[in-house]
Design a protein around this motif. Structure first.
Motif, PDB file in Angstrom:
ATOM      1  N   LEU A 249       0.848  -1.191   0.000  1.00 39.98           N
ATOM      2  CA  LEU A 249       0.000   0.000   0.000  1.00 39.98           C
ATOM      3  C   LEU A 249       0.889   1.249   0.000  1.00 39.98           C
ATOM      4  N   HIS A 250       0.593   2.194  -0.908  1.00 36.63           N
ATOM      5  CA  HIS A 250       1.396   3.421  -1.025  1.00 36.63           C
ATOM      6  C   HIS A 250       0.510   4.628  -0.814  1.00 36.63           C
ATOM      7  N   SER A 251       1.025   5.635  -0.115  1.00 35.66           N
ATOM      8  CA  SER A 251       0.245   6.857   0.057  1.00 35.66           C
ATOM      9  C   SER A 251       1.154   8.032   0.424  1.00 35.66           C
ATOM     10  N   VAL A 252       0.558   9.210   0.490  1.00 34.78           N
ATOM     11  CA  VAL A 252       1.287  10.412   0.907  1.00 34.78           C
ATOM     12  C   VAL A 252       0.626  10.946   2.172  1.00 34.78           C
ATOM     13  N   VAL A 253       1.443  11.245   3.188  1.00 32.33           N
ATOM     14  CA  VAL A 253       0.874  11.748   4.455  1.00 32.33           C
ATOM     15  C   VAL A 253       1.573  13.040   4.865  1.00 32.33           C
ATOM     16  N   ASN A 254       0.904  13.804   5.709  1.00 35.02           N
ATOM     17  CA  ASN A 254       1.556  14.975   6.298  1.00 35.02           C
ATOM     18  C   ASN A 254       2.604  14.512   7.297  1.00 35.02           C
ATOM     19  N   ALA A 255       3.787  15.108   7.218  1.00 34.17           N
ATOM     20  CA  ALA A 255       4.866  14.712   8.117  1.00 34.17           C
ATOM     21  C   ALA A 255       4.428  14.841   9.580  1.00 34.17           C
ATOM     22  N   SER A 256       3.585  15.826   9.846  1.00 34.23           N
ATOM     23  CA  SER A 256       3.176  16.044  11.242  1.00 34.23           C
ATOM     24  C   SER A 256       2.301  14.895  11.773  1.00 34.23           C
ATOM     25  N   ASP A 257       1.635  14.164  10.872  1.00 39.41           N
ATOM     26  CA  ASP A 257       0.776  13.041  11.297  1.00 39.41           C
ATOM     27  C   ASP A 257       1.496  11.705  11.228  1.00 39.41           C
ATOM     28  N   LEU A 258       2.735  11.722  10.726  1.00 36.64           N
ATOM     29  CA  LEU A 258       3.382  10.481  10.340  1.00 36.64           C
ATOM     30  C   LEU A 258       3.401   9.427  11.449  1.00 36.64           C
ATOM     31  N   TRP A 259       3.876   9.805  12.632  1.00 30.53           N
ATOM     32  CA  TRP A 259       4.064   8.788  13.675  1.00 30.53           C
ATOM     33  C   TRP A 259       2.743   8.240  14.181  1.00 30.53           C
ATOM     34  N   GLU A 260       1.724   9.089  14.226  1.00 33.73           N
ATOM     35  CA  GLU A 260       0.404   8.617  14.639  1.00 33.73           C
ATOM     36  C   GLU A 260      -0.143   7.615  13.611  1.00 33.73           C
ATOM     37  N   LYS A 261       0.032   7.910  12.323  1.00 36.23           N
ATOM     38  CA  LYS A 261      -0.423   6.992  11.266  1.00 36.23           C
ATOM     39  C   LYS A 261       0.329   5.660  11.365  1.00 36.23           C
ATOM     40  N   ILE A 262       1.641   5.747  11.604  1.00 34.42           N
ATOM     41  CA  ILE A 262       2.437   4.523  11.686  1.00 34.42           C
ATOM     42  C   ILE A 262       1.943   3.648  12.846  1.00 34.42           C
ATOM     43  N   ARG A 263       1.624   4.298  13.962  1.00 34.95           N
ATOM     44  CA  ARG A 263       1.121   3.541  15.113  1.00 34.95           C
ATOM     45  C   ARG A 263      -0.173   2.807  14.743  1.00 34.95           C
ATOM     46  N   GLN A 264      -1.087   3.530  14.074  1.00 34.39           N
ATOM     47  CA  GLN A 264      -2.373   2.923  13.705  1.00 34.39           C
ATOM     48  C   GLN A 264      -2.182   1.803  12.680  1.00 34.39           C
ATOM     49  N   LEU A 265      -1.255   1.998  11.746  1.00 27.97           N
ATOM     50  CA  LEU A 265      -1.042   0.994  10.699  1.00 27.97           C
ATOM     51  C   LEU A 265      -0.408  -0.274  11.262  1.00 27.97           C
ATOM     52  N   LYS A 266       0.526  -0.077  12.185  1.00 24.94           N
ATOM     53  CA  LYS A 266       1.146  -1.256  12.819  1.00 24.94           C
ATOM     54  C   LYS A 266       0.095  -2.066  13.573  1.00 24.94           C
ATOM     55  N   ALA A 267      -0.839  -1.345  14.195  1.00 23.50           N
ATOM     56  CA  ALA A 267      -1.876  -2.015  14.986  1.00 23.50           C
ATOM     57  C   ALA A 267      -2.779  -2.896  14.127  1.00 23.50           C
ATOM     58  N   ILE A 268      -2.884  -2.603  12.831  1.00 19.31           N
ATOM     59  CA  ILE A 268      -3.720  -3.451  11.972  1.00 19.31           C
ATOM     60  C   ILE A 268      -2.871  -4.380  11.099  1.00 19.31           C
ATOM     61  N   GLY A 269      -1.588  -4.541  11.474  1.00 21.42           N
ATOM     62  CA  GLY A 269      -0.769  -5.584  10.846  1.00 21.42           C
ATOM     63  C   GLY A 269       0.194  -5.118   9.769  1.00 21.42           C
ATOM     64  N   ALA A 270       0.385  -3.805   9.579  1.00 25.11           N
ATOM     65  CA  ALA A 270       1.327  -3.337   8.552  1.00 25.11           C
ATOM     66  C   ALA A 270       2.752  -3.736   8.928  1.00 25.11           C
ATOM     67  N   GLU A 271       3.523  -4.092   7.902  1.00 22.40           N
ATOM     68  CA  GLU A 271       4.931  -4.485   8.104  1.00 22.40           C
ATOM     69  C   GLU A 271       5.804  -3.830   7.055  1.00 22.40           C
ATOM     70  N   GLY A 272       7.091  -3.794   7.323  1.00 22.22           N
ATOM     71  CA  GLY A 272       8.045  -3.276   6.327  1.00 22.22           C
ATOM     72  C   GLY A 272       7.674  -1.881   5.870  1.00 22.22           C
ATOM     73  N   ILE A 273       7.369  -1.019   6.827  1.00 25.83           N
ATOM     74  CA  ILE A 273       6.930   0.350   6.479  1.00 25.83           C
ATOM     75  C   ILE A 273       8.137   1.172   6.035  1.00 25.83           C
ATOM     76  N   LEU A 274       8.003   1.809   4.880  1.00 22.88           N
ATOM     77  CA  LEU A 274       9.089   2.614   4.325  1.00 22.88           C
ATOM     78  C   LEU A 274       8.571   4.041   4.190  1.00 22.88           C
ATOM     79  N   VAL A 275       9.369   5.018   4.644  1.00 18.37           N
ATOM     80  CA  VAL A 275       8.953   6.425   4.537  1.00 18.37           C
ATOM     81  C   VAL A 275       9.992   7.169   3.705  1.00 18.37           C
ATOM     82  N   LEU A 276       9.536   7.864   2.689  1.00 19.93           N
ATOM     83  CA  LEU A 276      10.449   8.591   1.794  1.00 19.93           C
ATOM     84  C   LEU A 276      10.052  10.058   1.708  1.00 19.93           C
ATOM     85  N   GLY A 277      11.023  10.912   1.398  1.00 18.00           N
ATOM     86  CA  GLY A 277      10.732  12.335   1.195  1.00 18.00           C
ATOM     87  C   GLY A 277       9.997  12.545  -0.127  1.00 18.00           C
ATOM     88  N   VAL A 278       9.261  13.644  -0.229  1.00 14.14           N
ATOM     89  CA  VAL A 278       8.560  13.985  -1.477  1.00 14.14           C
ATOM     90  C   VAL A 278       9.168  15.267  -2.016  1.00 14.14           C
TER      91      VAL A 278
END
Ligand code: ATP
Ligand code: MG
Length: 283
Positions: A249-278
């Motif tokens: 799954l690929h998407s674009v997020v606000n940097a300010s929300d990043l860690w909160e989104k990562i927490r929620q995604l991990k909780a539903i089973g996301a793995e191998g999360i990669l974050v890149l600059g835009v």
């Protein structure tokens, strides 16, 4: 060809040049040259003291300029403001010796205020109905009270450190400033076209600021939930993985929300999360 007036040295120089670079316009830095032609866009940079930029643009010697809103307001030049640029943030404030009992702007009545911004100050004092004497000095305004040429100052403040080290305290914030892109209000059709191209590129850089590209592996069963967590420009990209029951799954997020989104995604089973600059976003 467009000509953009840029501060030759000082606080706005570097960020003005890197803004041009971000939109694909390379110009040589001002060494001993006053003018520098870009090899990558029909534009040349004209390097000046910031004091001169508003009038040079108003008079048409330069088509565009990058200058602090404070300088522009003080000089009252007739130009269009095309964009706020998000750097060079500061404010113009009144400050008094730190031992003073300050209870409001009436304190300034009958006092002497040192400043390099007499016009902005005059307007503020007139609006408040205060009769004070303005002492114009062009540099080191903050030492005015200590050497006895003024009772207070009106000057640029960013962190406030300079005030503190001169025994002063900020008492009124009068004018908020940042760097702005200005243009002459009488452009030819050709110039308008080039400017439109610049503004388009500039918008795409601005939109991408503070954004991160995020990709991850996620169980097929959690995709619906992930899409709710990650609204993208249209919707997130979901690609099947070779492994049964998994997606990428690929998407674009606000940097300010990043860690909160990562927490929620991990909780539903996301793995191998990669974050890149835009770098740029073209909507
Ligand atoms: P020049 O030689 O071009 O006349 P200058 O000494 O007038 O330079 P700088 O100190 O380089 O100007 O500041 C340029 C602009 O940067 C200011 O007009 C203001 O808009 C912005 N600025 C942001 N933060 C500060 C700060 N802490 N002090 C001064 N200027 C700041
Ligand atoms: Mg100056």
């Amino acid at each position: 060809m467009l000509r953009i007036a840029i501060q030759s040295k000082g606080r706005l120089n570097e960020e003005s040049l890197s803004l041009l670079q971000d939109i694909g316009i390379e110009v040589d830095a001002p060494k001993r040259k006053l003018l520098s032609k870009s090899q990558t866009f029909p534009l040349e940079a004209l390097y000046l003291r910031d004091d001169d930029i508003p009038h040079v643009v108003a008079g048409g010697t330069a088509t565009l300029g990058i200058v602090g809103l404070n300088e522009l307001e003080e000089r009252g030049a007739d130009v269009d403001i095309l964009a706020r640029l998000g750097f060079g943030a500061c404010r113009l404030s009144l400050a008094v010796p730190k031992g003073e009992d300050y209870e409001g702007p009436a304190w300034f009545s009958g006092r002497r205020i040192a400043t390099s911004y007499p016009n902005i100050l005059r307007k503020y004092l007139d609006d408040k109905g205060i009769d004070a004497k303005i002492e114009v000095i062009t540099g080191s305004v903050e030492i005015g009270p200590a050497i006895g040429i003024a009772d207070a100052i009106f000057d640029i403040v960013s962190s406030g450190g300079t005030l503190v080290s001169n025994g002063l305290k900020e008492v009124e914030r009068v004018f908020e400033s940042e760097a702005v892109l200005i243009s002459n209000d009488n452009l030819s059709e050709e110039e308008e076209k080039l400017l439109a191209e610049m503004m388009f590129r500039f918008e795409s850089v601005k939109v991408s600021r503070g954004k991160k590209y995020i990709l991850m592996n996620i169980p097929r069963a959690s995709v619906e939930e992930a899409i709710r967590i990650l609204p993208a420009m249209r919707s997130p990209t979901v690609l099947p993985l070779a492994a049964e029951g998994w997606c990428s799954l690929h998407s674009v997020v606000n940097a300010s929300d990043l860690w909160e989104k990562i927490r929620q995604l991990k909780a539903i089973g996301a793995e191998g999360i990669l974050v890149l600059g835009v770098d740029k976003i073209i909507p």
